[in-house]
Design a protein around this motif. Structure first.
Motif, PDB file in Angstrom:
ATOM      1  N   LEU B 658      66.127  -4.799  73.815  1.00  0.00           N
ATOM      2  CA  LEU B 658      66.013  -6.258  73.941  1.00  0.00           C
ATOM      3  C   LEU B 658      65.995  -6.685  75.405  1.00  0.00           C
ATOM      4  N   GLU B 659      66.880  -6.071  76.192  1.00  0.00           N
ATOM      5  CA  GLU B 659      66.963  -6.477  77.593  1.00  0.00           C
ATOM      6  C   GLU B 659      65.663  -6.131  78.317  1.00  0.00           C
ATOM      7  N   LYS B 660      65.061  -4.977  77.956  1.00  0.00           N
ATOM      8  CA  LYS B 660      63.830  -4.575  78.639  1.00  0.00           C
ATOM      9  C   LYS B 660      62.649  -5.459  78.242  1.00  0.00           C
ATOM     10  N   ILE B 661      62.709  -6.040  77.041  1.00  0.00           N
ATOM     11  CA  ILE B 661      61.631  -6.949  76.634  1.00  0.00           C
ATOM     12  C   ILE B 661      61.845  -8.342  77.210  1.00  0.00           C
ATOM     13  N   LEU B 662      63.090  -8.771  77.228  1.00  0.00           N
ATOM     14  CA  LEU B 662      63.381 -10.166  77.561  1.00  0.00           C
ATOM     15  C   LEU B 662      63.559 -10.430  79.055  1.00  0.00           C
ATOM     16  N   SER B 697      73.694  -2.686  56.121  1.00  0.00           N
ATOM     17  CA  SER B 697      72.420  -3.060  55.524  1.00  0.00           C
ATOM     18  C   SER B 697      71.429  -3.633  56.523  1.00  0.00           C
ATOM     19  N   GLY B 698      71.794  -3.725  57.797  1.00  0.00           N
ATOM     20  CA  GLY B 698      70.842  -4.268  58.751  1.00  0.00           C
ATOM     21  C   GLY B 698      71.497  -4.977  59.910  1.00  0.00           C
ATOM     22  N   PHE B 699      70.935  -6.145  60.258  1.00  0.00           N
ATOM     23  CA  PHE B 699      71.325  -6.828  61.486  1.00  0.00           C
ATOM     24  C   PHE B 699      71.526  -8.308  61.198  1.00  0.00           C
ATOM     25  N   GLN B 700      72.738  -8.795  61.454  1.00  0.00           N
ATOM     26  CA  GLN B 700      72.992 -10.224  61.291  1.00  0.00           C
ATOM     27  C   GLN B 700      72.747 -10.894  62.638  1.00  0.00           C
ATOM     28  N   ILE B 701      71.803 -11.834  62.644  1.00  0.00           N
ATOM     29  CA  ILE B 701      71.472 -12.501  63.900  1.00  0.00           C
ATOM     30  C   ILE B 701      72.022 -13.909  63.862  1.00  0.00           C
ATOM     31  N   GLU B 723      65.429  -2.815  62.950  1.00  0.00           N
ATOM     32  CA  GLU B 723      65.541  -3.100  64.362  1.00  0.00           C
ATOM     33  C   GLU B 723      64.292  -3.847  64.839  1.00  0.00           C
ATOM     34  N   GLU B 724      63.137  -3.405  64.318  1.00  0.00           N
ATOM     35  CA  GLU B 724      61.875  -4.007  64.720  1.00  0.00           C
ATOM     36  C   GLU B 724      61.869  -5.510  64.406  1.00  0.00           C
ATOM     37  N   GLU B 725      62.323  -5.834  63.195  1.00  0.00           N
ATOM     38  CA  GLU B 725      62.321  -7.240  62.804  1.00  0.00           C
ATOM     39  C   GLU B 725      63.356  -8.029  63.617  1.00  0.00           C
ATOM     40  N   THR B 726      64.474  -7.358  63.931  1.00  0.00           N
ATOM     41  CA  THR B 726      65.490  -8.009  64.755  1.00  0.00           C
ATOM     42  C   THR B 726      64.890  -8.446  66.080  1.00  0.00           C
ATOM     43  N   ILE B 727      64.149  -7.518  66.689  1.00  0.00           N
ATOM     44  CA  ILE B 727      63.554  -7.819  67.993  1.00  0.00           C
ATOM     45  C   ILE B 727      62.585  -8.991  67.852  1.00  0.00           C
ATOM     46  N   ALA B 728      61.766  -8.976  66.793  1.00  0.00           N
ATOM     47  CA  ALA B 728      60.799 -10.059  66.592  1.00  0.00           C
ATOM     48  C   ALA B 728      61.518 -11.399  66.447  1.00  0.00           C
ATOM     49  N   VAL B 729      62.609 -11.408  65.682  1.00  0.00           N
ATOM     50  CA  VAL B 729      63.343 -12.658  65.472  1.00  0.00           C
ATOM     51  C   VAL B 729      63.939 -13.155  66.798  1.00  0.00           C
ATOM     52  N   VAL B 730      64.510 -12.232  67.561  1.00  0.00           N
ATOM     53  CA  VAL B 730      65.133 -12.629  68.834  1.00  0.00           C
ATOM     54  C   VAL B 730      64.073 -13.205  69.776  1.00  0.00           C
ATOM     55  N   LEU B 731      62.909 -12.549  69.848  1.00  0.00           N
ATOM     56  CA  LEU B 731      61.854 -13.057  70.720  1.00  0.00           C
ATOM     57  C   LEU B 731      61.377 -14.421  70.229  1.00  0.00           C
TER      58      LEU B 731
END
Lengths: 109, 810
Positions: B658-662, B697-701, B723-731
């Motif tokens: 996340l840090e490297k993308i953001l 079961s995954g990632f709570q954002i 993880e992939e979807e987590t990153i998409a949601v955060v972005l």
């Protein structure tokens, strides 16, 4: 008057500032417009903030520490009780000229 | 000798009596208060925001233990009163009796339980107090289906809260349209449509036949034999005054305890009654405003003064975020009555005014309720509306040729105009308090209670502050960006997009800036809006940035700077640490500090040394940590599955990704992230702007956390499996925030304005999410760079332009 050539106006970014070290301390050159430069003490009388790091707008500068605003024509703080020293400066053929006498220089270089 | 006052019931009405009493004459009474609930007075009106998760119990406590202690009030909370002996003048609690000189009965109301089979099954609850609310929250955690019986104010607030918490909710309503006591059919329809949009099913003319289930509730059966599954049934069909103690004590009771205008029992003048348990002149009371009026009268009576309670009209607002409705007065059809109706279907707005004999007698509004209090004022005062009839429906702004300025409308109100309906506070009281020094919302609330109950009049109170104080008041609501323009941040953002303004001069010119090139307040904001909206076309202007962002370092009080290299996800190594240590030596760094964001701060670096220390750090692979920016700061992580025996996911790895993308992205305010590998939450992700808690079961954002001047816990945005979807949601949520928030609003402030639900809708829609991610990536193609390295390419002009001291010394 003892005009000293400090450099090209292009060396100061538009709405930016540069410092000049002088015998009376650091003087900030503020470029407020394409061909308009003001010179004033770099030190904010409030808490000593470096005015050359402030945001420059109109013919004014805002101190980066606590947002005191100074009119560069007069050196007066707007809405506060304070004053900075201003120095004669002019722009000629793209060169910035500062009055050496005013900043404590005895003679021309 | 002090007299003894015993109070039965610690609700909002009796709480208000005690406030008046102890403020006016603190030493007149020895006070004992009983409450069946094991707690003191809290703001019951705000239970709905607690249910929906917008507030917590702590937020709504009116009187805490200290409050009672300071007033020497003996609290017997959690203790039921078993009887009143009026001859002996004693009240018997479960743990013993206490004598009184004056008694105040404030037993409130009990929910009405419809007498059907199954009404006592576990899983059938009512909605009256905090315990009910907590029971609903607990039930909602398990998910499943909820049936709410009753489509009135309470029932709908319960339904919205449960839906907010993820339950599948059906509302059953006996009548033809929702909230039929407060709304007409058209407004009821709009309300129904809005509630259905958020997934709540509504069945009108639904009569409950039975509640089904063996050991606990399983379903509801209607009279027409429709069957509904239910894991939870909430009964919110109405309330009735709680009068059992009064009846047993031989007091005159009709529907409620009968009182005179001094709020004394008609039977016994030493017994007062207040609140929902009271009947006065045939009226019962359920809303807070008349209760507070009663409380004032009771306090006066207890102090030997005589006031008289008068029944007034009341106005209603529904506390469901996004459903804006207002109703007041009488709006039934009848002979001699005329209607003025305004509709704007595309915006979902409906307004109806009912007029009789040239006077406004009723108002119903949906979608836009801003003028509600003004109409309510006309109703209460019986103002003749003949002259303004043509423009009446457009509200106060259109009367007398005024412009549509909310401030002039507030300024024009007479001193006796009511501002805060809950507390009956009029404009004069507020302006007096302002004159006496209550110059901000907080102190004004403390002093007058205006806007301290349901809070819907907060905007009006702020406008009053502004009108009274002028420039001395900093508005939190709509306020122009700065002195250079009258436009608000929201206006400017909108116009930058709609008029395609792509440079600062374009903004100054087209939007009529009154200064040649802005000021230190607007320039950073406009610079941000332009680069957020036009990442390719607009070039970031360093001269419109605060010094920290121009110098890529934090200015310190002595004019030196602090330098913080990035440590991705808080991970470092010996080489990096060695480079930091060498730099600290070489540049005489006086202080080396470990930061809260899991990295190292070098404090006290001279401005002219910055390019050199950056260059040295760059050589070791270290880049700017943007510890100075309104942009991505850090992604704090725990060690996750790498080392921790509790870790459920690779939290460190995700944090680094996340840090490297953001990194390098500019945002309205600083943006801090955290990723915790399990709910133990060692990375403190739940107080970050965006926080991720890994579960099996995954990632709570969650979003909207903060730990600064305000401490906020994140609100759950979404849970995703990968993880992939987590990153998409955060972005996506970062981009949404960049595109919409006001400059210098942290995520939680932005969220409070647009609503979590709106954000969830945007992120939940996969097309919208994808588009947001694409726009984020486009912007990052410009900004995902190390500013330190960029500055090294083109040496920044940080050194003095000239040094005249050397020559002088010659």
């Amino acid at each position: 008057m003892n005009w000293i050539d400090l450099g090209s106006i292009e060396d100061v970014p538009l709405r930016g500032a540069r410092l000049v070290k002088t015998p009376v301390g650091c003087v900030a050159l503020f470029r407020t417009d394409e061909a308009e430069v003001f010179a004033a003490s770099n030190r904010c009388p409030h808490k000593g903030g470096p005015l050359s790091e402030g945001i420059i707008h109109g013919q004014k500068v805002t101190c980066p520490l606590h947002n005191w605003v100074f009119d560069l024509n007069t050196g007066a703080a707007l809405g506060e009780d304070g004053q900075i020293e201003t120095f004669p400066v002019r722009v000629e053929a793209g060169r910035i000229l500062l009055d050496g006498h005013a900043v404590g220089k005895r003679s021309a270089a | 000798m002090k007299q003894k006052l015993v109070v039965i019931g610690a609700g909002m009405a009796s709480g208000r009596v005690l406030e008046h009493l102890t403020d006016a004459a603190p030493d007149t009474y020895d006070i004992t208060i009983f409450n069946a609930e094991a707690r003191g007075n809290y703001n019951r009106i705000m239970l709905s925001p607690v249910l929906s998760g917008e507030k917590t119990y702590e937020d709504i406590v009116t009187h805490d233990d200290t409050w009672y202690a300071e007033r020497n009030i003996t609290c017997r909370f959690g203790e039921h009163v078993v009887g009143i002996d009026r001859d002996a003048k004693t009240v018997a609690g479960e743990n013993g009796a206490v004598a009184y000189d004056k008694l105040l009965i404030a037993t409130g109301s009990a929910p009405f339980i419809i007498p059907v089979e199954g009404k006592d099954l576990p899983g059938v609850i009512t909605y009256r107090d905090l315990d009910d609310t907590n029971a609903m929250i607990e039930a909602a955690e398990k998910g499943g289906k909820a049936v709410v019986i009753g489509g009135g104010l309470l029932g709908l607030e319960a339904a919205a809260g449960l839906a907010e918490r993820g339950m599948d909710v059906t509302v059953l309503h006996l009548m033809g349209h929702l909230m039929e006591r407060q709304l007409d059919e058209a407004a009821g329809y709009l309300l129904r449509r809005d509630l259905e949009k958020r997934g709540i099913k509504i069945i009108t003319q639904a009569s409950t036949a039975a509640i089904l289930g063996e050991d606990r509730v399983e379903g509801v059966m209607l009279e027409d034999s429709t069957g509904l599954e239910a894991d939870l049934v909430v009964m919110a069909v109405g309330i009735r005054p709680e009068t059992r103690l009064a009846t047993d004590a031989g007091l005159e009771v009709a529907r409620g305890i009968e009182v005179n205008a001094q709020m004394q029992s008609k039977t016994d003048p030493d017994v007062y009654a207040v609140g929902e348990c009271v009947e006065f002149d045939g009226h019962l009371f359920g809303l807070v405003a008349p209760l507070y009026d009663q409380a004032k009268i009771v306090a006066q009576g207890l102090l030997g003064e005589t006031g008289a309670f008068v029944v007034k009209d009341v106005a209603t607002k529904l506390k469901v975020t996004g459903c804006d409705l207002f109703s007041a007065g009488d709006f039934a059809d009848a002979e001699g009555r005329e209607d003025i109706v305004f509709r704007d279907p595309s915006r979902g707005i409906y307004k109806r005014l009912v007029i009789e004999d040239d006077r406004l007698i009723g108002a119903v509004m949906y979608g836009d309720t801003a003028d509600g209090n003004w109409f309510f004022g006309l109703i209460k005062d019986g103002t003749e509306i003949d002259e303004m009839r043509e423009t009446l429906i457009f509200g106060p702004a259109y009367q007398g040729g005024d412009t549509a300025d909310p401030l002039s409308a507030v300024a024009a109100l007479p001193p006796e105009a009511e501002i805060c309906g809950c507390n009956g506070i009029c404009k004069g009281t507020i302006t007096d308090a302002i004159a006496e020094g209550a110059t901000d919302l907080g102190s004004l609330r403390a002093k007058t209670k205006a806007s301290a109950s349901c809070g819907t009049c907060t905007g009006l109170v702020e406008q009053l502050l502004q009108v009274t104080l002028g420039d001395d008041f900093q508005m939190s609501a709509p306020q122009s960006v700065c002195g250079c323009t009258d436009l608000t941040h929201e206006d400017v953002r909108r116009l930058i997009k709609s008029q395609a303004l792509k440079s600062q001069p374009a903004v100054w010119q087209e939007l009529g800036w009154t200064t040649p090139n802005g000021c230190h307040v607007c320039r950073p904001a406009i610079n941000f809006y332009l680069l957020a909206d036009w990442p390719i076309e607009y070039k970031d202007d360093p001269q419109s940035r605060f010094v920290n962002e121009r110098k890529h370092a934090n200015i310190q009080k002595d004019g030196t700077f602090s330098v913080v290299p990035r440590m991705w996800g808080g991970i470092t190594n010996a080489d990096e640490l060695r480079a930091i240590a060498d730099a600290a030596d070489k540049y005489d760094v006086p202080t080396v500090k470990v930061t809260g964001g899991q990295r190292i701060d070098l404090l006290g670096v001279k401005g002219e040394d910055l390019p050199h220390i950056w260059s040295d750090l760059n050589k070791a692979g270290l880049v700017s940590g943007h510890a100075y920016s309104k942009g991505l700061r850090t992604v704090k992580t725990c060690v996750g599955t790498d080392h921790c025996r509790f870790g459920t996911q690779d939290s460190t790895g995700l944090g680094i990704k996340l840090e490297k993308i953001l990194w390098g992205s500019w945002t309205p305010h600083k943006l801090k992230l955290g990723v915790s590998g399990c709910p133990r939450n060692c990375a403190e992700a739940t107080c970050k702007d965006i926080g991720i808690v890994c579960v099996d079961s995954g990632f709570q954002i969650g979003i909207g956390g903060a730990a600064g001047m305000d401490v906020k816990e994140v609100q759950p945005l979404i849970q995703v499996p990968t993880e992939e979807e987590t990153i998409a949601v955060v972005l996506a949520v970062t981009q949404l925030y960049r595109e919409h928030a006001k400059y210098l609003d942290r995520v939680y402030k932005w969220m409070a304005k647009v609503g979590l639900e709106w954000i969830q809708e945007q992120i939940g829609d996969l097309d919208t999410r994808r588009a947001l991610v694409e726009r984020f990536e486009l912007s990052q193609s410009i900004y995902r760079k190390d500013p330190w390295a960029e500055q090294a390419k083109e040496p920044p002009k940080f050194a003095p332009l000239a040094d005249l001291t050397l020559e002088a010394a010659e």
